[in-house]
Design an enzyme around this catalytic site. Sequence first.
Site, mmCIF file in Angstrom:
data_model
loop_
_atom_site.group_PDB
_atom_site.id
_atom_site.type_symbol
_atom_site.label_atom_id
_atom_site.label_comp_id
_atom_site.label_asym_id
_atom_site.label_seq_id
_atom_site.Cartn_x
_atom_site.Cartn_y
_atom_site.Cartn_z
ATOM 1 N N ARG A 187 0.820 -1.220 -0.261
ATOM 2 C CA ARG A 187 -0.061 0.008 -0.008
ATOM 3 C C ARG A 187 0.870 1.220 -0.134
ATOM 4 O O ARG A 187 0.339 2.324 -0.938
ATOM 5 C CB ARG A 187 -0.828 -0.046 1.237
ATOM 6 C CG ARG A 187 -1.865 0.926 1.499
ATOM 7 C CD ARG A 187 -2.276 0.963 2.920
ATOM 8 N NE ARG A 187 -2.535 -0.303 3.399
ATOM 9 C CZ ARG A 187 -3.491 -0.886 3.344
ATOM 10 N NH1 ARG A 187 -4.779 -0.440 3.008
ATOM 11 N NH2 ARG A 187 -3.689 -2.266 3.829
ATOM 12 N N ARG A 196 -13.129 -1.509 -0.447
ATOM 13 C CA ARG A 196 -12.710 -1.309 0.804
ATOM 14 C C ARG A 196 -13.391 -0.483 1.781
ATOM 15 O O ARG A 196 -13.525 -0.805 2.938
ATOM 16 C CB ARG A 196 -11.134 -0.525 0.647
ATOM 17 C CG ARG A 196 -9.996 -1.475 -0.021
ATOM 18 C CD ARG A 196 -8.962 -0.912 0.171
ATOM 19 N NE ARG A 196 -8.354 -0.610 1.331
ATOM 20 C CZ ARG A 196 -8.429 0.438 2.547
ATOM 21 N NH1 ARG A 196 -8.692 1.461 1.793
ATOM 22 N NH2 ARG A 196 -7.970 0.186 3.325
ATOM 23 N N TYR A 201 -14.138 -2.921 4.666
ATOM 24 C CA TYR A 201 -13.266 -2.785 6.106
ATOM 25 C C TYR A 201 -13.890 -1.326 6.776
ATOM 26 O O TYR A 201 -13.228 -0.626 7.502
ATOM 27 C CB TYR A 201 -11.768 -2.356 5.463
ATOM 28 C CG TYR A 201 -11.127 -3.540 5.119
ATOM 29 C CD1 TYR A 201 -11.111 -4.777 5.234
ATOM 30 C CD2 TYR A 201 -10.389 -3.025 3.707
ATOM 31 C CE1 TYR A 201 -10.274 -5.596 4.768
ATOM 32 C CE2 TYR A 201 -9.922 -4.094 3.054
ATOM 33 C CZ TYR A 201 -9.734 -5.526 3.681
ATOM 34 O OH TYR A 201 -9.104 -6.417 3.004
ATOM 35 N N CYS A 207 -26.526 -3.067 -7.090
ATOM 36 C CA CYS A 207 -27.715 -3.363 -6.539
ATOM 37 C C CYS A 207 -27.434 -3.730 -4.952
ATOM 38 O O CYS A 207 -27.826 -5.010 -4.508
ATOM 39 C CB CYS A 207 -28.473 -4.378 -7.204
ATOM 40 S SG CYS A 207 -29.075 -3.667 -9.005
ATOM 41 N N GLU A 208 -27.104 -3.091 -4.234
ATOM 42 C CA GLU A 208 -26.548 -3.301 -2.918
ATOM 43 C C GLU A 208 -26.373 -1.862 -2.111
ATOM 44 O O GLU A 208 -25.817 -0.952 -2.614
ATOM 45 C CB GLU A 208 -25.134 -3.954 -3.264
ATOM 46 C CG GLU A 208 -24.376 -4.020 -1.814
ATOM 47 C CD GLU A 208 -25.005 -4.753 -0.940
ATOM 48 O OE1 GLU A 208 -25.386 -6.272 -0.882
ATOM 49 O OE2 GLU A 208 -25.060 -4.481 0.291
HETATM 50 C C1 LIG Z 1 -0.230 -7.619 2.644
HETATM 51 C C2 LIG Z 1 1.043 -8.163 2.876
HETATM 52 C C3 LIG Z 1 1.852 -7.195 2.940
HETATM 53 C C4 LIG Z 1 1.713 -5.601 2.286
HETATM 54 O O1 LIG Z 1 0.782 -5.234 3.126
HETATM 55 P P1 LIG Z 1 0.622 -3.426 2.742
HETATM 56 O O2 LIG Z 1 -0.482 -3.187 3.863
HETATM 57 O O3 LIG Z 1 -0.049 -3.290 1.399
HETATM 58 O O4 LIG Z 1 1.948 -2.802 3.143
HETATM 59 C C5 LIG Z 1 3.322 -7.516 2.971
HETATM 60 N N1 LIG Z 1 3.828 -8.725 3.445
HETATM 61 C C6 LIG Z 1 2.837 -9.811 3.723
HETATM 62 C C7 LIG Z 1 3.308 -10.959 4.122
HETATM 63 C C8 LIG Z 1 1.388 -9.434 3.267
HETATM 64 O O5 LIG Z 1 0.549 -10.370 3.463
#
Ligand SMILES: *Cc1c(COP(=O)(O)O)cnc(C)c1O
Length: 462
Positions: free
Chosen positions: A322, A359, A363, A390-391
Amino acid sequence: MSRSAHPAGPRHADVLPEGHHLQVPEDLNALDPKVWSATTERGDDGVLRVAGLDVRDLAQEFGTPAYILDEADLRARCRDWKEAFAGADVFYAGKAFLCRALVRWIAEEGLNLDVCSGGELAVALSAGMEPSRIAFHGNNKSVAEIERAIDAGVGRIIVDSYEEIARVAFAAEQRGVVQKVLVRVTVGVEAHTHEFIATAHEDQKFGLSVSDGKAAEAVRRILKLGSLELLGLHSHIGSQIFDTAGFEVSARRVVALLAAIRDEHGVELPEIDLGGGLGIAYTSADDPQTPADIARQLTEIVKRECHAADLTVPRLSVEPGRAIVGPSAFTLYEVGTTKELDGLRTYVSVDGGMSDNIRTALYDAEYTVSLVSRASGAEPVLSRVVGKHCESGDIVVRDAYLPADLAPGDLVAVPATGAYCRSMASNYNHVTRPPVVAVRDGKARVVVRRETEEDLLRLDVG
Ligand SMILES: *Cc1c(COP(=O)(O)O)cnc(C)c1O
């Protein structure tokens, strides 16, 4: 615009849920640089430009909705992480968003790549990613995926269970190769945003627990197998994390296990991987640290713990996903309808929704949104940006202020949608998934094309 411009104040300001800190923006036209990618700017005409391109032209040429990916911003982020972690390895977590163009960019910028399925591996290999720079994750890799990863020569497989140790060892032995592996351990730390729990239940599907001895037993088994080379330990503690306190506890527990392994087996494992999960700003309320700050703190923590345990400091890896791609893209939508509920809020329906950004529904994620195709001096109105599905949970931006004169045909943009939006997109309601349009230096090119109805029908063999 300032609030004083509207003596009556913003409309619908009193209906936010308790504990919600949404501020009426001082200026609806301001682009917070924490949230918007580096080359975005807004002219006097109110129009958003990115990499010098007018979003109205982008909408015209590529249609809406579309993910607009700022390549210069993304590359700069890669470089920031790479430089901050000089002497360590940065693995971009491909699950955040993956396509061939992106694989080439991150490879050119010196990053390695995490994949967690055969499909992600296929994208990486087809883009020419050097297999030795690929790490393969996942709690239930199939035998076929394991065999394919070994045949491709992936640099490391992060093993997640006893069964997988046996599967990887067997596949490597059959091929007469030695496969490098790390053990995914769970250290009882759960981190999310501003809190972390150091005594979390290890009640999750991933990894081998340190506290119940399963991680140590996994190490014992691997060290006996000639077809596996144990590089070290891997721990990933959460997502959207804003400080390093959780990593500190996790590093301490990982290093303690390294010391126990040294004591039991007389080997010092050369690597530890502290995972990803570093947070980004989705709204102005979020305040992420810089990669340099994170790197300094993590490196210090690992050094300190290793010195205390009298261990050689292992090579460190991190896996931001991310934090690399999230802030580099925004989603461009066209407004189709608006519905004003007096005293409550205005619903703004756009031409996408939960199929291109799950998301918010999944979440309760927070986003912000802006009118980007013209200037408006109208008063801010508490709004909810919803999709066309439709939600009723089909919400893209739960609460945000938009100008009161927002109308069908206006373009709005939701920033910070580079991660976990296209990669989690669905075809719900047989909506076709939007394209990813990369922009750089006044040029735009499609790196993932828009799906067509033909694509959808191709799968339907009835
Ligand atoms: C999802 C994940 C990441 C990356 O997570 P971010 O929140 O996108 O930084 C890194 N390592 C593992 C093992 C993951 O499952």
